[in-house]
Structures are given as structure tokens and as C-alpha cells.
Scaffold this motif. Structure first.
Motif, PDB file in Angstrom:
ATOM      1  N   SER A 125      -5.617  41.536  40.201  1.00  0.00           N
ATOM      2  CA  SER A 125      -4.213  41.307  39.851  1.00  0.00           C
ATOM      3  C   SER A 125      -3.696  39.994  40.422  1.00  0.00           C
ATOM      4  CB  SER A 125      -3.351  42.474  40.359  1.00  0.00           C
ATOM      5  OG  SER A 125      -3.374  42.534  41.780  1.00  0.00           O
ATOM      6  N   GLN A 126      -4.240  39.561  41.558  1.00  0.00           N
ATOM      7  CA  GLN A 126      -3.771  38.332  42.179  1.00  0.00           C
ATOM      8  C   GLN A 126      -4.521  37.095  41.685  1.00  0.00           C
ATOM      9  OE1 GLN A 126      -4.100  39.155  46.361  1.00  0.00           O
ATOM     10  NE2 GLN A 126      -2.424  40.638  46.354  1.00  0.00           N
ATOM     11  N   PHE A 127      -5.628  37.316  40.975  1.00  0.00           N
ATOM     12  CA  PHE A 127      -6.355  36.195  40.381  1.00  0.00           C
ATOM     13  C   PHE A 127      -6.110  36.112  38.872  1.00  0.00           C
ATOM     14  CE2 PHE A 127      -8.556  36.087  44.354  1.00  0.00           C
ATOM     15  CZ  PHE A 127      -9.074  34.804  44.474  1.00  0.00           C
ATOM     16  N   ALA A 128      -5.044  36.752  38.417  1.00  0.00           N
ATOM     17  CA  ALA A 128      -4.786  36.812  36.975  1.00  0.00           C
ATOM     18  C   ALA A 128      -3.824  35.730  36.507  1.00  0.00           C
ATOM     19  CB  ALA A 128      -4.228  38.190  36.603  1.00  0.00           C
ATOM     20  N   ALA A 129      -3.577  34.691  37.323  1.00  0.00           N
ATOM     21  CA  ALA A 129      -2.684  33.599  36.910  1.00  0.00           C
ATOM     22  C   ALA A 129      -3.459  32.607  36.037  1.00  0.00           C
ATOM     23  CB  ALA A 129      -2.112  32.897  38.145  1.00  0.00           C
ATOM     24  N   PRO A 130      -3.014  32.347  34.813  1.00  0.00           N
ATOM     25  CA  PRO A 130      -3.753  31.402  33.936  1.00  0.00           C
ATOM     26  C   PRO A 130      -3.824  29.996  34.511  1.00  0.00           C
ATOM     27  CG  PRO A 130      -2.167  32.716  32.671  1.00  0.00           C
ATOM     28  CD  PRO A 130      -1.889  32.984  34.115  1.00  0.00           C
ATOM     29  N   SER A 131      -2.782  29.540  35.201  1.00  0.00           N
ATOM     30  CA  SER A 131      -2.781  28.177  35.737  1.00  0.00           C
ATOM     31  C   SER A 131      -3.899  27.965  36.753  1.00  0.00           C
ATOM     32  CB  SER A 131      -1.425  27.873  36.376  1.00  0.00           C
ATOM     33  OG  SER A 131      -1.131  28.797  37.411  1.00  0.00           O
ATOM     34  N   VAL A 132      -4.257  29.019  37.496  1.00  0.00           N
ATOM     35  CA  VAL A 132      -5.330  28.903  38.485  1.00  0.00           C
ATOM     36  C   VAL A 132      -6.643  28.576  37.798  1.00  0.00           C
ATOM     37  CG1 VAL A 132      -6.682  30.182  40.190  1.00  0.00           C
ATOM     38  CG2 VAL A 132      -4.190  30.421  40.131  1.00  0.00           C
ATOM     39  N   TRP A 133      -6.962  29.314  36.735  1.00  0.00           N
ATOM     40  CA  TRP A 133      -8.259  29.088  36.067  1.00  0.00           C
ATOM     41  C   TRP A 133      -8.260  27.787  35.277  1.00  0.00           C
ATOM     42  CZ3 TRP A 133     -12.219  31.813  37.574  1.00  0.00           C
ATOM     43  CH2 TRP A 133     -11.989  33.040  38.200  1.00  0.00           C
ATOM     44  N   MET A 134      -7.111  27.388  34.745  1.00  0.00           N
ATOM     45  CA  MET A 134      -7.048  26.093  34.075  1.00  0.00           C
ATOM     46  C   MET A 134      -7.318  24.953  35.062  1.00  0.00           C
ATOM     47  SD  MET A 134      -6.624  26.379  30.866  1.00  0.00           S
ATOM     48  CE  MET A 134      -6.035  27.483  29.572  1.00  0.00           C
ATOM     49  N   ALA A 135      -6.754  25.057  36.276  1.00  0.00           N
ATOM     50  CA  ALA A 135      -6.989  24.036  37.289  1.00  0.00           C
ATOM     51  C   ALA A 135      -8.449  24.014  37.720  1.00  0.00           C
ATOM     52  CB  ALA A 135      -6.076  24.283  38.492  1.00  0.00           C
ATOM     53  N   VAL A 136      -9.054  25.209  37.877  1.00  0.00           N
ATOM     54  CA  VAL A 136     -10.471  25.280  38.245  1.00  0.00           C
ATOM     55  C   VAL A 136     -11.334  24.637  37.160  1.00  0.00           C
ATOM     56  CG1 VAL A 136     -12.399  26.863  38.644  1.00  0.00           C
ATOM     57  CG2 VAL A 136     -10.184  27.292  39.711  1.00  0.00           C
ATOM     58  N   GLY A 137     -11.019  24.961  35.900  1.00  0.00           N
ATOM     59  CA  GLY A 137     -11.795  24.363  34.804  1.00  0.00           C
ATOM     60  C   GLY A 137     -11.666  22.856  34.771  1.00  0.00           C
ATOM     61  N   SER A 141     -14.223  28.738  32.806  1.00  0.00           N
ATOM     62  CA  SER A 141     -12.922  28.792  33.484  1.00  0.00           C
ATOM     63  C   SER A 141     -11.780  28.557  32.494  1.00  0.00           C
ATOM     64  CB  SER A 141     -12.876  27.749  34.607  1.00  0.00           C
ATOM     65  OG  SER A 141     -13.866  27.995  35.570  1.00  0.00           O
ATOM     66  N   PHE A 142     -11.942  27.594  31.603  1.00  0.00           N
ATOM     67  CA  PHE A 142     -10.919  27.358  30.577  1.00  0.00           C
ATOM     68  C   PHE A 142     -10.748  28.580  29.680  1.00  0.00           C
ATOM     69  CE2 PHE A 142     -11.724  22.638  31.134  1.00  0.00           C
ATOM     70  CZ  PHE A 142     -10.456  22.361  31.611  1.00  0.00           C
ATOM     71  N   ALA A 143     -11.860  29.226  29.337  1.00  0.00           N
ATOM     72  CA  ALA A 143     -11.788  30.405  28.471  1.00  0.00           C
ATOM     73  C   ALA A 143     -11.049  31.552  29.155  1.00  0.00           C
ATOM     74  CB  ALA A 143     -13.205  30.836  28.064  1.00  0.00           C
ATOM     75  N   VAL A 144     -11.331  31.758  30.447  1.00  0.00           N
ATOM     76  CA  VAL A 144     -10.634  32.822  31.186  1.00  0.00           C
ATOM     77  C   VAL A 144      -9.141  32.524  31.261  1.00  0.00           C
ATOM     78  CG1 VAL A 144     -10.405  33.907  33.436  1.00  0.00           C
ATOM     79  CG2 VAL A 144     -12.679  33.478  32.497  1.00  0.00           C
ATOM     80  N   GLY A 145      -8.778  31.263  31.580  1.00  0.00           N
ATOM     81  CA  GLY A 145      -7.364  30.904  31.658  1.00  0.00           C
ATOM     82  C   GLY A 145      -6.653  31.054  30.322  1.00  0.00           C
ATOM     83  N   TRP A 146      -7.331  30.668  29.236  1.00  0.00           N
ATOM     84  CA  TRP A 146      -6.716  30.784  27.906  1.00  0.00           C
ATOM     85  C   TRP A 146      -6.507  32.247  27.527  1.00  0.00           C
ATOM     86  CZ3 TRP A 146      -8.751  32.836  23.292  1.00  0.00           C
ATOM     87  CH2 TRP A 146      -7.972  32.587  22.151  1.00  0.00           C
ATOM     88  N   GLN A 147      -7.487  33.094  27.868  1.00  0.00           N
ATOM     89  CA  GLN A 147      -7.364  34.516  27.550  1.00  0.00           C
ATOM     90  C   GLN A 147      -6.248  35.175  28.362  1.00  0.00           C
ATOM     91  OE1 GLN A 147      -8.920  36.137  25.151  1.00  0.00           O
ATOM     92  NE2 GLN A 147      -7.810  38.021  25.664  1.00  0.00           N
TER      93      GLN A 147
END
Length: 707
Positions: free
Chosen positions: A278-290, A314-320
Motif C-alpha cells: 500500500s505504501q509503494f503504490a504511488a505511481p510517481s515513485v515508479w515513474m522516477a525509478v524508471g 518500472s514505467f509499466a508498473v507506474g502507468w498501471q
């Protein structure tokens, strides 16, 4: 049914005996030689138990969900040490027969995991030891120590917060008891975890020492007892020793991880995996990682075939995640089902609130959070103070606006009965006439709603002028709160019920169990205890020292007294408490007495109409009220504390008569005044009252008074 009960009893007995049997098995593994097959089964069971403990630790929502963990950790550590002792015996006794002599589990760890190279095995074991001891165990031990210290330091504050919530009515006694148990369990848990972390550290050190014993002992036995060469003995015994150490160290590592996961948990409605996801579900986090991985992948020296796919993932996870959040935001709100107009609920015809304060629309600012809600703050303080004074938890006050009321009017209801109603002006101040004014100020004349004193509503700008002129100036919230306080005190008996009586008895059981046992239900049924408490509250006798009231009831239980006689008997036994509510212990008690002639008539009327609610003839009653008023009104105006003293025979009936007109006047009997208490007669009611009854009883009463 009998068979089911027997099976249930057998199951409970088996569960109760499982732990002692398990401890005997542990001792047996240490002292009795076992076969390699039993050793293999025990090693697999050890790994299974360690994995189960780790899964429970990871799925716990808060540390107390696994409150038995310190004890479980101790038992698991003992089991593993018992296996070390048993395996050491097998390795040293049968090690010369080959690597399979100590069982297939040790052989597998010695041959497969380290490839048969015992030098590699030593380094692997030492790495695992460093990870376990230096990183996981040491960190978990430090967290346990700090958590235990902070939890114990915060324990008094948490207990006081629970008591405050209980007094404020935010918690029921059962909820408060559960909260206290939870706080105590939390303190015990972290204290136990602080000690249990030492078990893990000691187990790691013991594993290192056992490895040394197995290697040295195996070399000595292999060379001198079984005639093996140094290389043969080293290859066999060192491989077995390392396999034995690894098969014990891996479950130890799992338990260390479980301990670290438990002590580092923060209370959450989710388990550990749910909380992290639940705390790693922010899209901006995965977009930044990608984005960062994509930049790294552009560096020529980087393995682009690995880094760029990771960036794409990482981009795919953030987009989803962004798509899922947008879908939830765009989802139509749930359609509310229109209530059926023909359906009538209990909430429509009843209100569970015992105390209600209804206000007009102009008084909403007094309860508005945006303006500080001055009235709500005072109401909370009133409930806490009255709960301490009256001896039971005053129920919450429901505050609501009522459009049917005029804008500046408020209404107080207790148990559905309107006990107070008046008018206040939120933008003005109430100036009370203190009786010693220097000058007068201009304002809107009125009466103080609580005490009926002359007062004025004045603008806030003239507040200082009114104070200088000798007025007592109070704000509107204080006016309403004081009126509410007085109304609750006057209607305390209506707020007290059977549930409150049961709470008093339950609290008595904690500190005085024998007294509570003799009080109810053996001595008195619960409704009668509640009735006596209500009778005391009607006459403003608090219940805060319920122990003495209970002792008085138990002492008179054998007399089988009626309701009125029981109240009088209890009052006489707690007379010191009653007098203490009137004047402080060091001050003499000011009393207003009756002349002997009047008291004879009062006693005679009660005896002529035993058990009557109103035994006094109407004309006589009006004359008594008139003369009591002439005697006590000057004292009430001076706000002096005093008591009206009468014979025990007529006290109850006289109290009912006086209370209807002068509710603040305490009526006590001579027998309720302690012998050591000094009294001061401040007035005597002795006007001529017509004698309404003659005969031998009246003459006898006169003789009794003269004597």
C-alpha cells in the motif's frame, strides 16, 4: 451429546499436555542417543517450525498479534540446541562410517550446498554467522531494548489517558478494562522481547562453538580412535560438522528475521506485505525509478540488456498504478437507496442520549469548531468533574440545533424531560448583580438562569466598566455550561440506572471482592441496589465512596428493611460522608432546627400515616414550607452551607416536602451527625403551628421531647 463432551474434554486435555510432552522430548534428544532417521525427521520439523514462525510474524498486523512470540522463540531455540547435541553425538560416534552416517539432511547440506568442499562450507557458515549476529540479531536486540524502554516510560501516561477517557464517558468500563489489559500486555511483550533477543544471540554463539567442538573432536577421534589419516578425517568430519552447523544455522537465521520483523512492525490494519504494497503504490515513485534506470542504461559501460528492461518494467508498473487510481476516481459514486417512507426505524421514535442540549440557530457559534467551540470544551470538563463528584460516569451530552426554537434559546433535557430552558446572547456578556454595586450599567434586564439572580445582558465593549461597577461578568458559554451543570446535578438520579449500579459493583469486585459478593446478589438484588443509589442521589448524596455505602447495606441486610427504612439506615451509617458534602471536616456544621412542638407534630403525622408519600396535612405542610423559607432564605442569599436537622422518624417525609421548594437544602437527621462533629444552630423554626392531632400519642411525644 455425552460422547461429544468427552471428545471435547479429551481434545482440551491433549492440548494442555502437548507442551510438557514436547519439553520431555527436548530433554530426551539431549541425553538419549537417536538414530539418523529420527535426526532427519527432527531437522525437517525444525525447518518447518521456523518457516511457520516467520510466516506468522510477517502476517501479523501489529506486534501484539503474535504476543506469544518470545516464548515460542525460546522453545524453538531449545529445540534447535537439543538437535545440535543429538547430531554432535551421532557425528562423533558414527562419523568414521562416512558422510551418510549422520543422516541424509546433514549429508545434503554438507555435500550439495557447499559442493563437498569443506573450506567453502566454512566460509559460507561464517558469512551466515556474520549476517545473523552482527546485522539481524544485533539490530533486532537494539530495537527491542529501545521499544521496551519507551513502552515502560509511556505506561503511566497511557493508563491516565484511559482513566480520563473513562471519566469523560468516551469509553465504557469494559472497553477501559480491555485497553488496560492491552497496555499491560504491550509492556510485558516488549520487555520479554528484550530478553528473547539474547536467546537468538546466544544461539548463534553456541552454533559457532558447537562447530569448533565437532571439527576438533572429529579430527581427534578419526585419527586416534579409528585410524584415519588427517586428510580423510578432515574431509569426513569437517564436512559433517559444517553440514550440521548449516542445517541448524538456517532455521536460526529465519527466527532472527522473524524477531526483527516483529519488533520493527508499526500498528497497521494490514499485514506486513499489505502495508508495504500500500505504501509503494504511488505511481510517481515508479515513474522516477524508471527514469533513473533509463538514464543509467544509456551509459555505455552498463549492461543495457538488463537495465533497460528494468526501466521499462518500472514505467509499466507506474502507468498501471496511475491507470488504476484514475479508474477509481472516475468511478460513479454508489447510488444511495432512497429510504422507504413507509418504513419506521427505532431511531425515528427513540433517542439513546440521556442528556440533551438543544440550541437555537443563533447559538451555533458556541459549538462551532472553527470558532473554538467554547461550549463543547466546557461540557467535557463538566462531565469529567461531575463524574468524579457523583461517583458514576455521567453519560455524554448530545448537542444539536433545533430550528423550532427561537434563535437565542437553548433547552436542557435529562432522560427525555425538559429540566431547563432559557435565552442567551452569544455576542453579549451576562453581568450578575453581586449586591454590592458601586454604580449601575445599562443593559437588558434578566434573571440568571441557574440561580435566579438579577442580571443584565450587556455589550462586550462595556465588560470592563461592569466589572469596575461591581458586577460579576460571565460569557454566554459559561452561562449555558453552569445551567447544564446544575441541571445534571439536580437530575442525577434520573441518569443513574441498573447498568451503572452493575458498574459500581464490578469496580467493587476488583478491590473488595468479599464485600461485593455479600452485597449482590446474595444480600440485595441488583434493582434494589440501583434503587437505593437513586434515592441517595435524589437527596444529592454522592456515590463516590461506594464501599462505605455497600458496607452499610450489607450490615443491614439481615434486618429485611423496607425501601424507606433501608435508605434511612444506610444514611445513618454514612452520616460522616453526608455531613462532609455540606461543610469541610474542620468547620462546625451550621444547622437549622425545629422547635420541640413542631417536631412532635411532624413525628405524629408520620406515625399516623405510616408509609404515606405525603403524611402531612395540607395546611400544616404549607405552614412548614413558609416558616422554613423564612429561616433558610437569608442563608441561601449569603450562600452559606447548612443543613436542616429533624428527627429520624420524619426526616424522609420532611425531605420530600422541603425538596420540592428548596432543592438545595439538605435535610438530615440527628443520627447522621457524627458524635465528634461540632454543630452551630443558626436558626430555629418555632412559630405557632396548629395542633392537628391530640391524644395519648401526642402527649407521649411531648413527654419524650421534654425528657
Amino acid at each position: 451429546m455425552t460422547g461429544g463432551l468427552n471428545l471435547g474434554n479429551i481434545g482440551r486435555m491433549a492440548g494442555a499436555s502437548a507442551l510438557p510432552v514436547g519439553m520431555l522430548i527436548l530433554v530426551g534428544l539431549m541425553v538419549i542417543p537417536v538414530t539418523p532417521l529420527i535426526l532427519d525427521i527432527s531437522f525437517v520439523a525444525n525447518i518447518m517450525i521456523s518457516l511457520a514462525i516467520l510466516m506468522v510474524a510477517l502476517s501479523a498486523a501489529k506486534p501484539l498479534d503474535f504476543s506469544s512470540f518470545p516464548t515460542v522463540l525460546l522453545l524453538a531455540t531449545l529445540f534447535r540446541l537439543a538437535l545440535n547435541v543429538a547430531s554432535t553425538r551421532v557425528v562423533l560416534v558414527h562419523g568414521h562410517e562416512g558422510t551418510a552416517a549422520a543422516g541424509h539432511v546433514i549429508e545434503a547440506f554438507g555435500e550439495v550446498l557447499i559442493g563437498g568442499d569443506y573450506v567453502v562450507g566454512l566460509f559460507v557458515f561464517f558469512v551466515l554467522m556474520i549476517i545473523n549476529m552482527v546485522v539481524i540479531t544485533k539490530g533486532a536486540g537494539r530495537v527491542s531494548e529501545v521499544s521496551a524502554r519507551f513502552t515502560l516510560d509511556a505506561l503511566p501516561g497511557k493508563q491516565m489517558a484511559i482513566d480520563a477517557d473513562l471519566n469523560a464517558g468516551l469509553l465504557t468500563p469494559e472497553e477501559a478494562k480491555a485497553r488496560r489489559v492491552e497496555v499491560a500486555t504491550e509492556a510485558d511483550f516488549y520487555g520479554s522481547m528484550d530478553g528473547a533477543s539474547k536467546f537468538v544471540k546466544g544461539d548463534a554463539i553456541a552454533g559457532l562453538l558447537i562447530l569448533f567442538v565437532n571439527i576438533v573432536g572429529g579430527l581427534i577421534l578419526g585419527i586416534f580412535s579409528h585410524g584415519l589419516s588427517f586428510s580423510e578425517a578432515g574431509s569426513t568430519y569437517v564436512t559433517l560438522a559444517i553440514g550440521d552447523a548449516l542445517v541448524a544455522q538456517i532455521p536460526a537465521l529465519l527466527l532472527s528475521i522473524a524477531a526483527a520483523a516483529i519488533v520493527t512492525r508499526v500498528a497497521s490494519p494490514f499485514n506486513l506485505s499489505g502495508q508495504i504494497s500500500s505504501q509503494f503504490a504511488a505511481p510517481s515513485v515508479w515513474m522516477a525509478v524508471g527514469g533513473i534506470l533509463f538514464i543509467l542504461g544509456m551509459v555505455p559501460a552498463m549492461p543495457q540488456l538488463l537495465v533497460l528492461p528494468a526501466a521499462a518494467l518500472s514505467f509499466a508498473v507506474g502507468w498501471q498504478l496511475r491507470r488504476s487510481a484514475a479508474a477509481i476516481a472516475d468511478a460513479p459514486p454508489p447510488v444511495a437507496i432512497a429510504p422507504d417512507p413507509s418504513l419506521i426505524e427505532w431511531a425515528d421514535v427513540s433517542d439513546a442520549s440521556a442528556c440533551q442540549l438543544e440550541i437555537g440557530y443563533a447559538l451555533v457559534s458556541l459549538v462551532d469548531d472553527g470558532k473554538g467551540a467554547p461550549l463543547m470544551t466546557r461540557i467535557t470538563g463538566i462531565r469529567r468533574q461531575l463524574s468524579k463528584e457523583l461517583g458514576f460516569v455521567v453519560p455524554p451530552v448530545k448537542v444539536s440545533d433545533d430550528l423550532s426554537l427561537p434563535g437565542n434559546v437553548y433547552r436542557i433535557s435529562v432522560a427525555g424531560v425538559i429540566v431547563g430552558e432559557d435565552e442567551v446572547f452569544p455576542n453579549e456578556m451576562l453581568a450578575l448583580d453581586s449586591g454590592d454595586l458601586v454604580t449601575k450599567v445599562l443593559g437588558r434586564p434578566c434573571k440568571d438562569p441557574t440561580f435566579g439572580l438579577d442580571a443584565l445582558w450587556i455589550p462586550k465593549a462595556t465588560q470592563n466598566d461592569a466589572i469596575a461597577a461591581g458586577y460579576t461578568v460571565v460569557d454566554p458559554a459559561t452561562v449555558v455550561a453552569t445551567h447544564l451543570n446544575n441541571s445534571i446535578v439536580g437530575a442525577a438520579a434520573d441518569l443513574f440506572g441498573i447498568d451503572d449500579a452493575q458498574s459500581l459493583i464490578d469496580n467493587l469486585k476488583i478491590h473488595y471482592p468479599q464485600l461485593a459478593q455479600n452485597l449482590s446478589p446474595q444480600g440485595y438484588p441488583l434493582p434494589r441496589v440501583a434503587s437505593l443509589c437513586k434515592s441517595l442521589l435524589v437527596e444529592r448524596v454522592p456515590l463516590r465512596d461506594f464501599r462505605k455505602i455497600a458496607e452499610a447495606m450489607v450490615a443491614t441486610a439481615a434486618q429485611q428493611l423496607g425501601e424507606v427504612d433501608l435508605v434511612e439506615a444506610v444514611r445513618q451509617r454514612i452520616g460522616a460522608l453526608i455531613v462532609q458534602t455540606i461543610v469541610p471536616s474542620r468547620m462546625p456544621l451550621p444547622v437549622v432546627t425545629f422547635s420541640p412542638e413542631i417536631e412532635v407534630l411532624l413525628n405524629q403525622s408520620v406515625r399516623a400515616n405510616p408509609g404515606a408519600e405525603w403524611p402531612f396535612e395540607h395546611g400544616m405542610a404549607m405552614k412548614i414550607i413558609q416558616q422554613v423559607g423564612q429561616a433558610v432564605e437569608p442563608l441561601l442569599l449569603q450562600t452559606r452551607s447548612f443543613a436542616l436537622v429533624a428527627s429520624p422518624i420524619c426526616r424522609s417525609a420532611l425531605s420530600r416536602l422541603i425538596r420540592a421548594t428548596f432543592p438545595d437544602v439538605a435535610v438530615i437527621s440527628y443520627l447522621e451527625i457524627p458524635a465528634s462533629k461540632q454543630t452551630e444552630i443558626v436558626a430555629t423554626i418555632g412559630a405557632d403551628v396548629p395542633r392537628l392531632a391530640t391524644g395519648p400519642d401526642a402527649h407521649m411525644e411531648d413527654q419524650v421531647h421534654e425528657n
